[in-house]
Design an enzyme around this catalytic site. Sequence first.
Site, mmCIF file in Angstrom:
data_model
loop_
_atom_site.group_PDB
_atom_site.id
_atom_site.type_symbol
_atom_site.label_atom_id
_atom_site.label_comp_id
_atom_site.label_asym_id
_atom_site.label_seq_id
_atom_site.Cartn_x
_atom_site.Cartn_y
_atom_site.Cartn_z
ATOM 1 C CB SER A 180 -0.910 -0.017 1.229
ATOM 2 O OG SER A 180 -0.529 0.982 2.143
ATOM 3 C CE LYS A 181 -1.988 6.596 -2.938
ATOM 4 N NZ LYS A 181 -2.336 7.256 -4.178
ATOM 5 N NE ARG A 182 -3.609 4.588 3.391
ATOM 6 C CZ ARG A 182 -4.193 4.492 2.196
ATOM 7 N NH1 ARG A 182 -4.150 5.485 1.358
ATOM 8 N NH2 ARG A 182 -4.848 3.399 1.852
#
Length: 469
Positions: free
Chosen positions: A234-236
């Site tokens: 996930s990009k977070r």
Amino acid sequence: MTVRVRFAPSPTGMFHVGGARSALQNWIFAQQSGGAFVLRIEDTDAARNRPEWTEGIIQALDWIGIERGTYEGPHFQSSYAAEHTAAATRLYGEGRAYYCDCSRDDVVQRSGNTHTGYDGFCRDRALGPGEGRALRFRTPDEGATVVVDLVRGEPTFENKLLEDFVIARSDGSAVFLLANVVDDMTMGITHVIRAEEHLPNTPKQQLLWEALGVKPPVWAHVPVIVNEKRQKLSKRRDKVALESYRDEGYLAAAMRNYLLLLGWAPSGDREIVPWETVLSEFRLSDVNHSPAFFDVKKLRAFNGEYIRALSAEEFAAVCAPWLSGTATIPAPPWSPAAFDTQVFAAVAPLAQTRIAVLSEIVDYVDFLFLDEPATDEQSWNKAMKEGAGDILDAAAAAFGALDEWTAEPLKAALERVGEERGLKLGKTQAPVRVATTGRTIGLPLFESLEILGRERSLARLAAARAKLG
Ligand code: GLU
């Protein structure tokens, strides 16, 4: 049939490594079958879309090896709005879709809060278009939708479990499910190779193809990419931007090869195989279903191997951005005038065997181009313990007396200093290394001193001695 595949990213401002993998798989598939690869920018989410993001996608593709000129496009989803509307109108006209004014709350309430999808409330209300009315596709009540998937076989979906899904908003604009299908149809796409997260959309999309009277494409859903905790990248949480790997100093060839190993392995026990081998051996049907672990440690090791396989000239060329800085790579700590190509050429082979990512080159060689070494406090405290002053004095005297300033005599001289004091080479090296290079870890010391030169080495030993008091 001429194969036509596409890569259809929604621009987000960064290029996800999973997208890079899909793009590569599509591109290889097109190459292998003598077909075409189309780049389509799914830019209908106007609020989240900027022109420079498209350029970022094109550049990222270029970097990973999908060069401009080898594909069709970019085409933009937004320019096909008329086709989307025509498809929606046709489905409505043929009774395959109906208008619905139910709010989400209505649906949830009717289901007694066990929301399991739309309940078909408006199916037979014969509503016309209007404010607050979405267009829903009428899914069949019976039978099953079987999709042909090169990776997953023939996943089968019971039609009665597919809700009547929205295909157009009340303003007439198509949602992803329909726009994506209409674009694929308009562009003559024969194979849809994309991430597994889209598998649940596939039966719905296949029904749309069929309702619009066109033979659906062959699908291939490639496995999800996960981190070390088996969570979907996930990009977070995870580093997923291809650009950040590029700017850290991963080689495009290593990255490309590694991405293709996510879900696929070349024959035999090999992992590092030439690109030509990948191009001829890669098969979507050999891609497995299980989640693919994006192992950054392995990628680092992989990259190191690619770095070591470069020629001296290639190595110098790939290091260049870190030696001068670029728009996205910070400038090194030395002044541009202090950099010396010949000095770098002398030290580069020592670094090439040690670094795993190219950005590490800066810390390894900065001592050669800075007026004073960038001494970090921790290294200083560790190396400059009791007896360090004596070692620095003795080393300076022994080095100063040498006729030839090369690695071997330098080493012999420091060994003698150690022998006289009953110290191992490591003990005598540490203060000399920190005094001259600033760090406890680095390139082989004596070669480093040889390249640094007599004058600067002795001056640094004296400066450190003075600092010690
Ligand atoms: N824009 C979609 C995405 O980026 C495309 C999905 C597809 O390849 O069909 O996920």
